[in-house]
Design an enzyme around this catalytic site. Structure first.
Site, PDB file in Angstrom:
ATOM      1  CB  SER A   1      -0.902   0.004   1.237  1.00 30.29           C
ATOM      2  OG  SER A   1      -0.097   0.254   2.376  1.00 30.29           O
ATOM      3  CE  LYS A   2      -2.169   6.721  -2.554  1.00 32.64           C
ATOM      4  NZ  LYS A   2      -3.380   7.475  -2.324  1.00 32.64           N
TER       5      LYS A   2
END
Ligand code: GLU
Length: 465
Positions: A238-239
Site C-alpha cells: 500500500s501507499k
C-alpha cells in the site's frame, strides 16, 4: 482448442496500482503467447465511486506499459439493460426469486444467528413464497443446495467450497441495479472469456460465480487467482510502502520495460533468469509457473533492472524520455550539447531518469556556484596556474574525443609534475560545480572545448577574486 480470451477488469476508483498492472500483464501475456484476445473491461457499476479521472489514469498506465488490448474498453455501465434482461430470464426460469425481507428483519435474524453462534446466512424466507406482495424487493439467486462447488485453479490447484456456505446471493438491489458478482458473470459469459486471471482477493467470489454460470447454462471459464503483492513488512502493498501507482513510477524515472520485467518476475519465474524482453516474456510465460504464495515488492531489484535498461537502452529514445525530467528542472536543451551525447555520458551510472536528469543539468546550465569545501583543498596559486594552462592547451591541442582529452591531461600532469587529482578534481568542479560527474575527458567531449574553456576561465576568476 478454443482460442484464449482473457480480460482485465479494473474498477475505476483510483489509479492503476502495480498489483493491477501485474494482473493485466499476466492476462496480456497469455493472450499474446497463444494468439488469443485481450479485452479491457471497466467495471464501473459502482457509480458513486467510479470516476472518469480513474478511467483515464488506468488507460494511461496501460498505454505507458504497452499493454495493448484487442477489444474494449467496454464499460459495465453501458450494459445495464443486458443485466436486467438476464435477471428477468432467471426469474422466469425460477433460478432467481424476489425477496421482500426488509433490512430490519434481515439484521434481526443476523444478530440472532451471531448470538447463537451460527454463521449468518439468508434463511430462505422468500425462497418458496408464492404470493408476490406489492413491496420493495431485491432479486436473489436460488443457490443450489448441498454438495460442494469446486474448481481447478490454474495457479492454486483445486479449491472447493461446501455449497452450504454459499448464500442466496442478491443479484439485483431494491433500486433495480445489478450487483457486482452478477455483472461479472454475465460479462465474462457474453464476452466468451475462457480464462479469468485476477487477484486472489476474488477467490471467495468464484464459487458463487460458478453457481451462476451453471444456473444460466453458460460454460464455466478456467480460473487463475494471482497471489497478492506484499510490502517488506509482509502487509499488503500500500501507499505507506512507497509509490504503488504505475504512473508514479513513470514520473520517478522508471522505464516501462523495467517495470514490466520487474512485475513479470514478481510471482513468475523461468529458471534463474532475471532479464526478459517483451518478446521473451511472451514466448516463455506460462500461467502454471506463477507461484502460489504472495510476493514481496523489492524496490532495490526494480532499481537494478531500471539501471540495466538505462545502460543498455537506445540513447535517442532515452533522450526523448528524459526531456520532461529536464523541463521540470527548468533546463532547456535548445542550446548546449546534443541531448543524445549527454545521455550517452550518463547511461552507465543512472538508476532512474530522475537521477540522470539531476546529473545532466550542469551540461546545460553552467555552474552558478562551486563546491567550495572541495575547492579550498587546493592551493590558490596552483589553481590559477593549472586553470590557465589547461584552458590554453585545450584551445591549441586539437583533441577531439574523450580519450584524446584524457591523454592531454596526462601529458599536462607529466609536463608540470602535477598529480592527476590536482588537475581532475578542480576541473570537475569548474565544469560541473561539484565533484560528482562523469570522467573529465567525457565532459569536455560533450560540452565542447569552447564552453569548457569558458567555464574554466570563470572558475579561475572566481578563485582569484
Ligand atoms: N473489478 C475487480 C477489481 O478491480 C476485478 C474483478 C475480476 O477480475 O473478476 O478488483
Amino acid at each position: 482448442m478454443t482460442a484464449i480470451r482473457v480480460r482485465f477488469a479494473p474498477s475505476p476508483t483510483g489509479y492503476l496500482h502495480v498489483g493491477g498492472a501485474r494482473t493485466a500483464l499476466f492476462n496480456w501475456l497469455l493472450a499474446r503467447k497463444t494468439g488469443g484476445t485481450f479485452i479491457l473491461r471497466i467495471e464501473d457499476t459502482d457509480v458513486e465511486r467510479s470516476t472518469k479521472e480513474s478511467v483515464d489514469a488506468i488507460l494511461q498506465g496501460m498505454e505507458w506499459l504497452g499493454l495493448d488490448w484487442d477489444e474494449g474498453p467496454y464499460y459495465q455501465s453501458d450494459n445495464f439493460n443486458l443485466y436486467k434482461e438476464y435477471v428477468q430470464k432467471m426469474l422466469d426460469a425460477g433460478t432467481a426469486y424476489r425477496c421482500c425481507c426488509t433490512a430490519e428483519e434481515l439484521n434481526r435474524k443476523r444478530d440472532l444467528a451471531m448470538q447463537e453462534g451460527r454463521k449468518p446466512k439468508y434463511d430462505g424466507t422468500c425462497r418458496e413464497r408464492i404470493d408476490q406482495p406489492d413491496a420493495p424487493y431485491v432479486v436473489r439467486f436460488r443457490a443450489p443446495q448441498g454438495g460442494e462447488v469446486a474448481f481447478d485453479d490454474l495457479i492454486k490447484g483445486r479449491i472447493a467450497f461446501p455449497a452450504e456456505e454459499l448464500d442466496d446471493l442478491i443479484i439485483q438491489r431494491t433500486d433495480g441495479t445489478p450487483t457486482y458478482n452478477f455483472c461479472v458473470v454475465i460479462d465474462d459469459a457474453v464476452m466468451r472469456i475462457t480464462t479469468v486471471i485476477r487477484g486472489d482477493d476474488h477467490v471467495n467470489n468464484t464459487p458463487r460465480q460458478i453457481q451462476l454460470y451453471q444456473a444460466l447454462g453458460f460454460a464455466v471459464p478456467q480460473f487463475a487467482h494471482v497471489p497478492m503483492i506484499l510490502g517488506s513488512d509482509k502487509a499488503r502493498l500500500s501507499k505507506r510502502h512507497g509509490a504503488t501507482s504505475v504512473i508514479a513510477y513513470r514520473d520517478m524515472g522508471y522505464l516501462p520495460e523495467a517495470l514490466m520485467n520487474y512485475l513479470v518476475r514478481l510471482g513468475w519465474s523461468h529458471g534463474d533468469d532475471e532479464i526478459f524482453s517483451r518478446e521473451e516474456m511472451v514466448r516463455l510465460f506460462d500461467i502454471g509457473n506463477v507461484g502460489r504464495s504472495a510476493s514481496v515488492f523489492n524496490p532495490d531489484k526494480l532499481n537494478w533492472l531500471n539501471a540495466h535498461y538505462i545502460k543498455t537502452g537506445d540513447p535517442e529514445r532515452l533522450a526523448d524520455l528524459l526531456l520532461p525530467h529536464l523541463s521540470s528542472r527548468n533546463v532547456s536543451t535548445l542550446s548546449g550539447p546534443a541531448l543524445m551525447d549527454v545521455v550517452k555520458s550518463l547511461q552507465e551510472r543512472a538508476q532512474t531518469l530522475e537521477e540522470m536528469a539531476d546529473r545532466a543539468v550542469f551540461y546545460y546550465n553552467a555552474p552558478v556556484s562551486y563546491d567550495e569545501a572541495a575547492l579550498t583543498k587546493f592551493d590558490k596559486a596552483h589553481l590559477a596556474t593549472m586553470y590557465a594552462v589547461v584552458a590554453e592547451r585545450l584551445l591549441s591541442s586539437g583533441a577531439a574525443n574523450a580519450a584524446d582529452f584524457d591523454q592531454l591531461f596526462k601529458d599536462i600532469c607529466t609536463e608540470n609534475s602535477w598529480k592527476m587529482p590536482q588537475v581532475g578534481q578542480p576541473l570537475r568542479i569548474a565544469l560541473s560545480g561539484g565533484t560528482q560527474a562523469p570522467g573529465i575527458g567525457e565532459i569536455i567531449h560533450v560540452l565542447g572545448v569552447e564552453e569548457a574553456v569558458r567555464r574554466i576561465n570563470a572558475t579561475r576568476e572566481f578563485v582569484a577574486a
